[in-house]
Write an enzyme that holds these catalytic residues in place. Structure first.
Site, PDB file in Angstrom:
ATOM      1  N   ASP A 178     -93.607 -69.533  10.261  1.00 21.33           N
ATOM      2  CA  ASP A 178     -92.938 -68.484  11.055  1.00 21.33           C
ATOM      3  C   ASP A 178     -91.416 -68.515  11.010  1.00 21.33           C
ATOM      4  OD1 ASP A 178     -95.308 -67.380  11.827  1.00 21.33           O
ATOM      5  OD2 ASP A 178     -95.186 -67.946  13.919  1.00 21.33           O
ATOM      6  N   ASP A 194    -107.117 -70.724  19.880  1.00 22.37           N
ATOM      7  CA  ASP A 194    -105.847 -70.022  20.050  1.00 22.37           C
ATOM      8  C   ASP A 194    -105.510 -69.843  21.526  1.00 22.37           C
ATOM      9  OD1 ASP A 194    -105.859 -69.691  17.273  1.00 22.37           O
ATOM     10  OD2 ASP A 194    -106.907 -67.771  17.411  1.00 22.37           O
ATOM     11  N   ASP A 254     -90.804 -69.713  17.079  1.00 21.54           N
ATOM     12  CA  ASP A 254     -91.670 -68.771  17.787  1.00 21.54           C
ATOM     13  C   ASP A 254     -90.895 -67.821  18.692  1.00 21.54           C
ATOM     14  OD1 ASP A 254     -94.095 -67.588  18.372  1.00 21.54           O
ATOM     15  OD2 ASP A 254     -94.588 -68.987  19.974  1.00 21.54           O
TER      16      ASP A 254
END
Length: 378
Positions: free
Chosen positions: A206, A358, A168
């Site tokens: 990611d 989220d 991230d």
């Protein structure tokens, strides 16, 4: 997290392994809870759950039906991705791990007016189990608990490995192993829990699409570890299907993403069964199918490589304003299945559990019944 990223935060050991508050009167919050063999809530790392703003999808389709069912009829043969061989398969349905925040909430709130919709449209569907905390002493047993559960029911579990260092790019889901050497050892232990039955491994969301924060040397080292991880996972269990990070259709051009994937081993049958896209995002299934096929064409790997798509929250497509944090108006997408009817699309999966926030409808990664109900309502 960067502007086009596909995943953000949740709190806990694994998606689907968090306990709701002990409030049987209809609580609208949930909190992380203990999992067997996992650290205490104070030391749990963040786990991904959603995306940062991304450009809206260039293509759109009608919302997928949230009521589609996973086929229960056996399929005697399935092509083994990446090998060109045919294998016999009896586990034709995906596995629902029997512990999750949504299951806890449904059990604790049977009289809540939202419970029936949430139970039938979310809790009863199979979803991925995330392993995001760096806990090498327990990772083998915890992965084995999921894969052995799937094998006992002749169903296919979906597990997410999420412990790459510098994940991230230092954003909300930062964490993971302290360095790549430790990560390689963690992957070895992860692989030891895979068993011998079919299992889908979503390898490091990611990690490829969001690697621009690394130097060229760091990126090369990460990609080498990812390629090794695929080899180790498939070497430990030849029935494991390992998929690599393709971001989503609103992120990079397909040719650019394919070039990165190739560097990370995604075009090698020894490491990879293909790619995954749209994890925790909202882009339409049609957009992802087109994007993934473009990547696979450009990747130029073995003919058996395929793609899996996260359809958990893409029923209405991506918000036109690029909002990523529990955006309004979204719906659950197609039900998880290994039978998509689409060439080179191996599965529709719920990698992100619908209803886990989220960070706007509740604390990041906690279950929000109001959000789940909005997503699941017809």
């Amino acid at each position: 997290m960067l502007a086009a990223a596909s995943v953000v935060v949740a709190v806990g050991t694994a998606t689907g392994m968090l306990s709701a508050l002990d409030d049987r009167g209809g609580s609208d919050e949930a909190r992380p809870g203990l999992v067997s063999g996992s650290p205490s809530p104070d030391s749990l790392p963040v786990v991904p759950s959603a995306s940062q703003p991304a450009p809206p999808s260039a293509s759109a389709s009608a919302p997928a039906s949230p009521s589609a069912k996973v086929s229960a009829s056996p399929s005697p043969k399935k092509s083994s991705p990446g090998s060109g061989k045919t294998r016999t398969t009896t586990a034709t349905r995906l596995y629902r791990y029997p512990s999750s925040q949504v299951l806890d909430w449904v059990q604790d709130n049977p009289r809540d007016r939202r419970a029936t919709v949430i139970e039938s449209r979310i809790a009863d569907r199979p979803a991925a189990v995330w392993f995001a905390d760096y806990a090498p002493a327990t990772i083998t047993s915890r992965v084995r608990a999921v894969t052995s559960g799937g094998a006992a029911q002749d169903r296919v579990p979906v597990v997410v490995a999420y412990a790459i260092p510098e994940r991230d790019c230092g954003g909300a889901s930062q964490g993971g192993a302290p360095d790549l050497g430790a990560y390689d050892a963690w992957i070895d232990r992860f692989a030891a829990g895979l068993g011998s039955g079919e299992v889908v491994v979503v390898l490091e969301p990611d990690s490829i699409a969001q690697s621009e924060c690394l130097s060229a040397a760091q990126r090369a080292d990460r990609f080498a570890s990812l390629a090794r991880a695929g080899r180790v996972l498939k070497g430990a269990n030849p029935e494991a299907r390992v998929y690599y990070d393709a971001g989503h259709s609103g992120w990079r051009p397909a040719s650019e993403q394919a070039a990165l994937l190739k560097q990370a081993g995604a075009a090698s049958a020894a490491s990879s069964d293909g790619i995954f896209s749209n994890v925790s995002n909202f882009h339409t299934t049609a957009a992802e199918i087109a994007y993934d096929r473009q990547i696979l064409d450009t990747l130029d790997g073995p003919p058996g490589l395929g793609a899996v798509i996260d359809t958990s929250r893409n029923g209405n497509g991506a918000p036109p304003d690029g909002e990523w944090c529990d955006p309004a108006g979204r719906k659950i997408g197609r039900a998880p299945t290994l039978d998509t009817g689409e060439p080179r699309i191996d599965a529709y999966l719920w990698v992100k559990l619908p209803g886990e926030s989220d960070g706007c409808k509740g604390a990041p990664g906690t279950f929000s019944p109001s959000y789940a109900y909005d997503l699941a309502s017809p």
